[in-house]
Enzyme design. Structure first.
Site, PDB file in Angstrom:
ATOM      1  N   TYR A 146       0.907  -1.049   0.195  1.00  0.00           N
ATOM      2  CA  TYR A 146      -0.069   0.520  -0.146  1.00  0.00           C
ATOM      3  C   TYR A 146       0.798   1.225  -0.172  1.00  0.00           C
ATOM      4  CZ  TYR A 146      -3.654   3.310   2.255  1.00  0.00           C
ATOM      5  OH  TYR A 146      -4.055   4.944   1.718  1.00  0.00           O
ATOM      6  N   LYS A 150       1.498   3.911  -2.532  1.00  0.00           N
ATOM      7  CA  LYS A 150       1.510   5.737  -2.388  1.00  0.00           C
ATOM      8  C   LYS A 150       2.778   6.366  -3.262  1.00  0.00           C
ATOM      9  CE  LYS A 150      -3.075   5.662  -1.613  1.00  0.00           C
ATOM     10  NZ  LYS A 150      -4.503   6.119  -2.044  1.00  0.00           N
TER      11      LYS A 150
END
Length: 209
Positions: A131, A135
């Protein structure tokens, strides 16, 4: 008195997106708030006394075909999902990287005055956590994009607010939020749980030009 600026919002029906759109609808700078949505928006979702809201149903998989909607002053991107909701890493990356990256490219092509999107605290292209790595990769890709003026990312920690779908970790965070917001100070303040309305206000503050 209403100004003459226009805003485009992607992800308008999400937690931050809803708070953002509502704040934009009461922002005197804007005469129109265009929202690109997957399905029609309920008439009672937003309070729109000045009738600024312009929801447009689109196919996000063909986002590049909607370049004309990016002919605005400010673009706000609130797109995002979770691995659980997406169902796979590839599906997650499509929403959290590809869609946002295309939106930034279209904003550049239309010479928008500003592009703001939601990243995450801890975003790092070298992170071992998928994750945070996605990002971070997105931040690098957008910030290195030539001729995209005033591109900014907000990096919230745990988001607080009422969601339609259940997220156990966030529900637990909601209960601990008052304590965490008091004890996470100084260099740790970036990890404080943050309300969606606060993230929305921060995004708008980055478009003050």
């Amino acid at each position: 008195m209403t100004g003459n600026k226009t805003a485009l919002v992607l992800g308008a029906t999400g937690l931050v997106g809803q708070a953002l759109v509502q704040q934009l609808l009461t922002d005197a700078r804007y005469s129109a708030v265009i929202c690109l949505v997957r399905r029609p928006v309920a008439a009672n979702l937003f309070d729109d006394p000045d009738r600024k809201l312009q929801p447009m149903v689109i196919d996000y998989d063909q986002l590049q075909d909607y370049q004309g909607y990016f002919n605005v002053n400010h673009v706000y991107c609130c797109l995002g999902t979770t691995l659980k909701q997406a169902g796979s890493r590839a599906a997650f990356r499509k929403v959290d990287f590809e869609y946002v990256h295309v939106a930034a490219q279209l904003s550049r092509a239309q010479r928008c005055d500003g592009f703001v999107w939601i990243s995450s605290v801890g975003a790092n292209a070298n992170s071992k956590q998928f994750y945070l790595r996605v990002k971070g990769e997105l931040e690098n890709a957008i910030m290195r994009m030539p001729q995209l003026t005033h591109a900014s990312a907000v990096r919230p920690s745990l988001l607080l607010g009422s969601r339609a779908s259940s997220r156990p970790l966030e529900e637990f965070g909601q209960k601990l939020a008052p304590l965490l917001r008091r004890v996470l100070v100084g260099s740790l303040s970036k990890y404080r749980p943050v309300y969606a309305r606060e993230v929305a206000a921060k995004m708008i503050s980055l478009q003050l030009f």
